[in-house]
Design an enzyme around this catalytic site. Sequence first.
Site, PDB file in Angstrom:
ATOM      1  N   GLU A 282       0.664  -1.258  -0.127  1.00 19.60           N
ATOM      2  CA  GLU A 282      -0.129  -0.025  -0.084  1.00 19.60           C
ATOM      3  C   GLU A 282       0.966   1.215  -0.005  1.00 19.60           C
ATOM      4  O   GLU A 282       0.634   1.981   1.022  1.00 19.60           O
ATOM      5  CB  GLU A 282      -1.023   0.200   1.239  1.00 19.60           C
ATOM      6  CG  GLU A 282      -1.695  -1.056   1.434  1.00 19.60           C
ATOM      7  CD  GLU A 282      -2.327  -1.182   2.598  1.00 19.60           C
ATOM      8  OE1 GLU A 282      -2.227  -0.473   3.689  1.00 19.60           O
ATOM      9  OE2 GLU A 282      -3.640  -1.898   2.629  1.00 19.60           O
ATOM     10  N   TYR A 324       6.400  17.847  11.411  1.00 14.67           N
ATOM     11  CA  TYR A 324       7.486  16.611  11.771  1.00 14.67           C
ATOM     12  C   TYR A 324       9.121  17.228  11.804  1.00 14.67           C
ATOM     13  O   TYR A 324       9.768  16.760  11.693  1.00 14.67           O
ATOM     14  CB  TYR A 324       7.233  15.532  10.700  1.00 14.67           C
ATOM     15  CG  TYR A 324       5.967  15.203  10.420  1.00 14.67           C
ATOM     16  CD1 TYR A 324       5.190  14.533  11.452  1.00 14.67           C
ATOM     17  CD2 TYR A 324       5.314  15.298   9.263  1.00 14.67           C
ATOM     18  CE1 TYR A 324       4.072  14.003  11.269  1.00 14.67           C
ATOM     19  CE2 TYR A 324       3.985  14.829   9.066  1.00 14.67           C
ATOM     20  CZ  TYR A 324       3.554  13.982   9.921  1.00 14.67           C
ATOM     21  OH  TYR A 324       2.270  13.625   9.749  1.00 14.67           O
ATOM     22  N   CYS A 351       0.415  33.147  11.333  1.00 12.10           N
ATOM     23  CA  CYS A 351       1.020  33.955  12.372  1.00 12.10           C
ATOM     24  C   CYS A 351       1.266  32.873  13.580  1.00 12.10           C
ATOM     25  O   CYS A 351       0.567  32.852  14.532  1.00 12.10           O
ATOM     26  CB  CYS A 351      -0.348  34.873  13.031  1.00 12.10           C
ATOM     27  SG  CYS A 351      -0.385  36.389  11.796  1.00 12.10           S
TER      28      CYS A 351
HETATM   29  N1  LLP Z   1      -1.256   1.778   4.610  1.00 14.50           N
HETATM   30  C1  LLP Z   1      -1.835   2.352   5.921  1.00 14.50           C
HETATM   31  C2  LLP Z   1      -2.515   1.440   6.597  1.00 14.50           C
HETATM   32  C3  LLP Z   1      -1.407   3.586   6.202  1.00 14.50           C
HETATM   33  O1  LLP Z   1      -1.925   3.959   7.383  1.00 14.50           O
HETATM   34  C4  LLP Z   1      -0.441   4.300   5.488  1.00 14.50           C
HETATM   35  C5  LLP Z   1       0.019   5.680   5.948  1.00 14.50           C
HETATM   36  C6  LLP Z   1      -0.083   3.854   4.162  1.00 14.50           C
HETATM   37  C7  LLP Z   1      -0.671   2.692   3.820  1.00 14.50           C
HETATM   38  C8  LLP Z   1       0.968   4.527   3.342  1.00 14.50           C
HETATM   39  O2  LLP Z   1       2.240   4.850   3.766  1.00 14.50           O
HETATM   40  P1  LLP Z   1       3.152   5.608   2.975  1.00 14.50           P
HETATM   41  O3  LLP Z   1       3.500   4.296   1.849  1.00 14.50           O
HETATM   42  O4  LLP Z   1       2.689   6.622   2.201  1.00 14.50           O
HETATM   43  O5  LLP Z   1       4.431   5.944   3.753  1.00 14.50           O
HETATM   44  N2  LLP Z   1       1.529  12.485   7.413  1.00 14.50           N
HETATM   45  C9  LLP Z   1       2.832  11.800   7.321  1.00 14.50           C
HETATM   46  C10 LLP Z   1       2.620  10.080   6.957  1.00 14.50           C
HETATM   47  C11 LLP Z   1       1.407   9.459   7.608  1.00 14.50           C
HETATM   48  C12 LLP Z   1       1.218   8.115   7.047  1.00 14.50           C
HETATM   49  C13 LLP Z   1      -0.052   7.536   7.581  1.00 14.50           C
HETATM   50  N3  LLP Z   1      -0.468   6.104   7.215  1.00 14.50           N
HETATM   51  C14 LLP Z   1       3.670  12.444   6.570  1.00 14.50           C
HETATM   52  O6  LLP Z   1       3.535  13.307   6.184  1.00 14.50           O
HETATM   53  O7  LLP Z   1       4.767  11.807   6.681  1.00 14.50           O
END
Ligand code: LLP
Length: 429
Positions: A282, A324, A351
Amino acid sequence: MGFDLEINEKGNLSIGGADANQLAEEYGTPLYVIDEMRIRDNYRRVYKAFSKHYSDFQIFYACKANTNLAVMRILEEEGSGIDAVSPGEIYTSLLAGFDPQRVLYTGNNVKDEEMEFAIESRVRLNVDSVSQLKRLAKIVDPEEFKISFRVNPMVGAGHHEHCITGGEMSKFGIMEKEAVEVYKMAQDMGFKPVGIHTHIGSGILDPEPFMLAVDTLMDIAGLIAQNTGVEFEFIDFGGGLGIPYTPDEQILDIEKFATEITGRFKEKLVHYGLGKPTMCIEPGRYIVGDASYLLTRVNSVKQSYRKFVGVDAGFNTLLRPSMYGSYHHIVAANKPQEEPVEEIDIAGNVCESGDLFARDRPMPELEEGDLIAIMNAGAYAFSMASQYNSRPRPAEVLVNNGESDLIRERESFADVLNKQVLPARLLKK
Ligand code: LLP
């Protein structure tokens, strides 16, 4: 090392063949510019790397990274499925034309109405807790209802502690030690568990934790199959594949990564006699992260105790640096080849003191009116944008082969006020 920039004959930054400066002129700033071919290439690279080792392979694009309908349409055309985390994401996926059976709903702290919506939408349900399972049994006739479980394999990794989703501090999934018992419980209720899922975290560039997660999840799946007779139709290892944000970060060697993961997966399938389930992953960030740039205009240069270059976007537009402390590479779009001459702070227009895109960043001399491009702004960028400070959210444009299409209009002040209702007694007389 470093990022490959497309520079056109005018010496300007080009995105998907379109001049960044012209895009900014035409659509205004701040502006998200998404490169269609980059998304398609990223998708195809992952798909090919895995499917050549194991043909029954499916990508569920984690659309929380970027839910723009055009992006979703591109991925539907490529053959992707969807990892959805909310009814809103299910709704968007169906609108984008995804087959509901290719949408896996992995919620957390899901309420009954949300499960009802998922069931009516005919998407697949990935259960996160025993509480959810018991409530699901009251909503649906469990006979022949296919479900899967998210398991916490006690392996976690991520670019920031907020993005680690495995291990004992994580709120996600069922515990590995209760997995057999929970699958049995589901069967006793009449359900048909057919899948197992995990997601250990996000923004991971080191293959090691993934390998460990694959091994662990396969061992858990083996144990479940031996003890319950469950026949797995799919095994899903989640997302988390990282991308380089700094010029010196290594890219993930996807070929090697896919070879090693599929190798272990196949070994364990044989070892536990698990047949030939669909292998799923995913990715979100890996597919869309480097496909978008945030264009923002320098509107003030202030020499205070430090030098601040102020732009017309803020953490309401792109939250990652403030939330982050994430690094996003920044280039001057109207002079991308100029060498850095000084270290400055690049500040947003919200702000709050934490509203900074960069501290002490080596940049060429920036003047008011210059255009900067914040790179790798395709994942968790617009999708985490807000209207804080009553600022309308920006427009999004899709570029392909030099052509651009507006795929989201810039919001207006009226959009910011949308849905507010003033009680009659407070109306100005
Ligand atoms: N599958 C599930 C169940 C997830 O919770 C997530 C991400 C993904 C797949 C995809 O993850 P990726 O391949 O994009 O790393 N806002 C944070 C990232 C939060 C990710 C949450 N879950 C950021 O900006 O780094």
